[in-house]
Design an enzyme around this catalytic site. Structure first.
Site, PDB file in Angstrom:
ATOM      1  N   HIS B 240       0.803  -1.235   0.000  1.00  0.00           N
ATOM      2  CA  HIS B 240       0.000   0.000   0.000  1.00  0.00           C
ATOM      3  C   HIS B 240       0.832   1.280   0.000  1.00  0.00           C
ATOM      4  O   HIS B 240       0.430   2.274  -0.569  1.00  0.00           O
ATOM      5  CB  HIS B 240      -1.041  -0.013   1.137  1.00  0.00           C
ATOM      6  CG  HIS B 240      -0.516   0.334   2.486  1.00  0.00           C
ATOM      7  ND1 HIS B 240       0.222  -0.542   3.252  1.00  0.00           N
ATOM      8  CD2 HIS B 240      -0.612   1.473   3.223  1.00  0.00           C
ATOM      9  CE1 HIS B 240       0.542   0.034   4.395  1.00  0.00           C
ATOM     10  NE2 HIS B 240       0.055   1.256   4.406  1.00  0.00           N
ATOM     11  N   ASP B 241       1.998   1.253   0.603  1.00  0.00           N
ATOM     12  CA  ASP B 241       2.818   2.472   0.675  1.00  0.00           C
ATOM     13  C   ASP B 241       4.029   2.431  -0.245  1.00  0.00           C
ATOM     14  O   ASP B 241       4.910   3.293  -0.145  1.00  0.00           O
ATOM     15  CB  ASP B 241       3.306   2.685   2.117  1.00  0.00           C
ATOM     16  CG  ASP B 241       2.294   3.476   2.939  1.00  0.00           C
ATOM     17  OD1 ASP B 241       1.333   4.019   2.341  1.00  0.00           O
ATOM     18  OD2 ASP B 241       2.475   3.547   4.169  1.00  0.00           O
ATOM     19  N   LYS B 244       5.851   5.306  -2.050  1.00  0.00           N
ATOM     20  CA  LYS B 244       6.743   6.264  -1.370  1.00  0.00           C
ATOM     21  C   LYS B 244       8.173   6.167  -1.879  1.00  0.00           C
ATOM     22  O   LYS B 244       8.990   7.047  -1.621  1.00  0.00           O
ATOM     23  CB  LYS B 244       6.689   6.041   0.145  1.00  0.00           C
ATOM     24  CG  LYS B 244       5.369   6.493   0.738  1.00  0.00           C
ATOM     25  CD  LYS B 244       5.347   6.446   2.251  1.00  0.00           C
ATOM     26  CE  LYS B 244       4.008   6.963   2.775  1.00  0.00           C
ATOM     27  NZ  LYS B 244       3.833   6.678   4.221  1.00  0.00           N
ATOM     28  N   HIS B 269       1.623   9.459  -3.208  1.00  0.00           N
ATOM     29  CA  HIS B 269       2.182   8.106  -3.126  1.00  0.00           C
ATOM     30  C   HIS B 269       1.257   6.983  -3.603  1.00  0.00           C
ATOM     31  O   HIS B 269       1.737   6.037  -4.219  1.00  0.00           O
ATOM     32  CB  HIS B 269       2.783   7.811  -1.732  1.00  0.00           C
ATOM     33  CG  HIS B 269       1.795   7.478  -0.671  1.00  0.00           C
ATOM     34  ND1 HIS B 269       1.224   8.430   0.135  1.00  0.00           N
ATOM     35  CD2 HIS B 269       1.258   6.296  -0.274  1.00  0.00           C
ATOM     36  CE1 HIS B 269       0.393   7.839   0.992  1.00  0.00           C
ATOM     37  NE2 HIS B 269       0.397   6.557   0.756  1.00  0.00           N
ATOM     38  N   HIS B 293      -6.363   3.544  -1.289  1.00  0.00           N
ATOM     39  CA  HIS B 293      -6.484   3.368   0.163  1.00  0.00           C
ATOM     40  C   HIS B 293      -6.566   4.694   0.929  1.00  0.00           C
ATOM     41  O   HIS B 293      -6.730   4.683   2.135  1.00  0.00           O
ATOM     42  CB  HIS B 293      -5.339   2.480   0.705  1.00  0.00           C
ATOM     43  CG  HIS B 293      -3.987   3.130   0.752  1.00  0.00           C
ATOM     44  ND1 HIS B 293      -3.151   3.205  -0.341  1.00  0.00           N
ATOM     45  CD2 HIS B 293      -3.314   3.734   1.754  1.00  0.00           C
ATOM     46  CE1 HIS B 293      -2.036   3.816  -0.003  1.00  0.00           C
ATOM     47  NE2 HIS B 293      -2.101   4.157   1.265  1.00  0.00           N
ATOM     48  N   HIS B 294      -6.472   5.811   0.214  1.00  0.00           N
ATOM     49  CA  HIS B 294      -6.706   7.094   0.879  1.00  0.00           C
ATOM     50  C   HIS B 294      -7.986   7.773   0.383  1.00  0.00           C
ATOM     51  O   HIS B 294      -8.188   8.964   0.608  1.00  0.00           O
ATOM     52  CB  HIS B 294      -5.501   8.042   0.713  1.00  0.00           C
ATOM     53  CG  HIS B 294      -4.376   7.724   1.659  1.00  0.00           C
ATOM     54  ND1 HIS B 294      -4.496   7.863   3.017  1.00  0.00           N
ATOM     55  CD2 HIS B 294      -3.130   7.250   1.436  1.00  0.00           C
ATOM     56  CE1 HIS B 294      -3.358   7.502   3.608  1.00  0.00           C
ATOM     57  NE2 HIS B 294      -2.510   7.118   2.668  1.00  0.00           N
TER      58      HIS B 294
END
Lengths: 378, 378
Positions: B240-241, B244, B269, B293-294
């Site tokens: 998910h990240d 970055k 990201h 997811h955001h």
């Protein structure tokens, strides 16, 4: 009854044979060989459902005729072809006069000069959906006849039952090999995508990782390595620079040549990559290959100063591929060298910087033109 | 002869059944069920070779007795136990008086109150090496006897041949499921390792990715999802990240809260992650989960302002897991909130920031104590 026992024993053995690999191509080849041996027919063919278009495509058949047709025949799933009908209905068919069946797809015969007279056709079902169609073509007469080539025997209901049983095993083996191959592609694709994301921060021009994988495989192919070794090389090459994830932007992105301190930070990338990846259980050998790709054959490299065969073979191969690409690639502060110059540099350093055996394989690949790619400095 | 045909037909069916999954546990379970049904015996058991220690371990057996023994029995590969002998020699055995065989391993009987009287024992061979041992225990008499429970029938050579054939299929199925599982572990392990390498640059305290995976799976388990959906959630949470990787160090590593411009760069990201990973063929659904997811249930999130069920379910689940961990984790500039406060914050935002159905599942998991980990702010 004895014949029945013999056939069932064969079927069990073939099932083991077909399932004993997860390589899709081998599964398909073994499936066709098993069909011919079990049913006693001239040849066999396999259609698979294209998951994107929903069409059937002629995946493979035994012999030259089959190879000629590969990827040329595509059929919609409907009642206008034999295979299409079987895939649509999920029913299997015995057709003992194929030439007069209106559904017979004649293009295949025309293209390959192969003629089908008698046919069994069974659907391949995995998890309740049809994934393909298996055909047995031209049953061999049990007693050889002295007449024309066209004198094939008829197929019976018992032959069809046997083909259906085999088809059940084949469908499972195809499905398993697909699952394995899909997972592998996702894995390699992910590593490649992430390596390239790291690479984008670097001063290299794009595509370095992909080219190092390609060059490493070119070299490896001339070294008679096992499939497992080849896979390890591919993965290690994909990951060789991934440790750059831990290098600061100001060094990675610097437009001028690095000074001494900066260079020694940059030289930590193989060790950083090792730190990140070494805890992944199944990748120990791969990671070792990645860790030592900047070692030198004469012991003067980094991070550990290993020499000769202390350096894992994977790393010795990647070292040559990596050096070649570094020389021919453009940098912000200089243009890449021509391939011929990079070639001389590498052969000239066989035995000092590079493993001479790897350089021999490199030389074969290079002189065969394998290192000249159009996108080499893209 | 008819009995023989029936058995062989069974064998073929069992082979398909055993091979029809790549889940190692299911393969083993089906192998034992097939052994009992095919051979007609009270129970069956399976030893596997531990690839690290080279010992045999009692992997599984049918019924309660088998479950009790799991992971307790380990045998060296030598002639001092029946299974050890079979694994060492590669020969199969018929033993019709097990209690008086000096190699019989009595600890198993003592621990489980199960007694073995008659036994078939066959090696499992894959690629020329023994990977385990399959046993059929206590043959059922063909005509039920009215005497004691101990009145088992003898095993014959024909039973052993059948067990060997089945063992051949079982060995292949076990080996295929191992290859698949190993590959999957390498894949997931690699993604996890790389995510954590990216995370190390971030202001989060370590272990964020692992915790988001854990929390997401806790929530998902209370939502009755398929195995495929669960796998997709696990992978998307792992990734998910990962976008970055494309955010500059100066923003990722900033010790103070981000200003407006920095925050809008940081908010790229999910989209950056999508750009990196979306070309990986088999991961389209996974990547969609990662990308959104955001997003917020009420449409006020980023990058696309999707609302409600427009947001992929995977993303709605990760959103809750991610928000919970962000709240409870320490930052360089503030201490993490207590779990109870994060819980109130999430339930209070059901229907605005978060999918209320996902929050329901979160509530069940949280009140069951699943969100309290000792290493929550490590």
């Amino acid at each position: 009854m004895e014949e029945k026992v013999r056939q069932l024993e064969c079927l069990t053995q073939f099932s083991a044979l077909i399932n004993s690999t997860l390589d899709p191509e081998l599964v398909r080849e073994k499936a066709l060989e098993a069909t011919c041996a079990l049913i006693g027919c001239e040849t066999a063919s396999l259609y698979l459902v294209d998951r994107k278009t929903g069409e059937l495509y002629w995946e493979t058949a035994l012999g030259d005729a089959g190879r000629q047709l590969k990827n040329t025949v595509r059929l919609p799933i409907n009642d206008r072809s034999i295979a299409g009908y079987v895939a649509m209905s999920g029913e299997s068919l015995i057709i003992n006069d194929v030439q007069n069946d209106p559904r017979h797809f004649k293009k295949a015969s025309t293209q390959s000069s192969f003629r089908t007279y008698t046919m069994l056709c069974a659907p391949l079902k995995a998890r309740d959906s049809v994934i393909g169609v298996l055909q047995a073509l031209n049953k061999l007469p049990s007693v050889p006849r002295r007449q024309s080539m066209h004198d094939w025997a008829d197929f019976f209901e018992s032959d069809l039952r046997l083909l259906e049983s085999l088809g059940h095993q084949v469908a499972i083996a195809i499905e398993n090999s697909r699952l394995y191959t899909d997972l592998k592609q996702s894995f390699y694709g992910t590593v490649e995508a992430l390596s390239e994301a790291v690479e984008k921060k670097d001063r290299y021009t794009g595509g370095h990782t992909q080219r190092v994988v390609y060059y490493s495989m070119c070299i490896a192919r001339h070294m008679n390595l096992s499939t497992e070794e080849m896979e390890r090389i591919r993965l290690a090459a994909l990951m060789h620079d991934i440790g750059k994830i831990g290098i600061e932007d100001r060094i990675l992105k610097k437009q001028n040549p690095l000074d001494g301190d900066e260079r020694s930070i940059m030289q930590k990338h193989p060790e950083l990559g090792y730190d990140i990846m070494s805890r992944v259980e199944g990748l120990r050998d791969v990671v070792a290959g990645m860790r030592y790709h900047h070692e030198r054959w004469d012991g003067g490299g980094y991070p550990s100063g290993l020499a000769g065969v202390e350096i894992p073979l994977v790393a010795r191969i990647i070292a040559v591929a990596d050096a070649f690409d570094a020389m021919v690639s453009n940098r912000p502060y200089r243009k890449g060298h021509p391939a011929s110059k990079a070639y001389e540099e590498i052969t000239g350093n066989a035995g000092t910087q590079f493993d001479p055996v790897v350089v021999d394989a490199f030389t074969i690949a290079f002189t065969a033109g394998e290192f000249i790619q159009s996108d080499i400095t893209d």
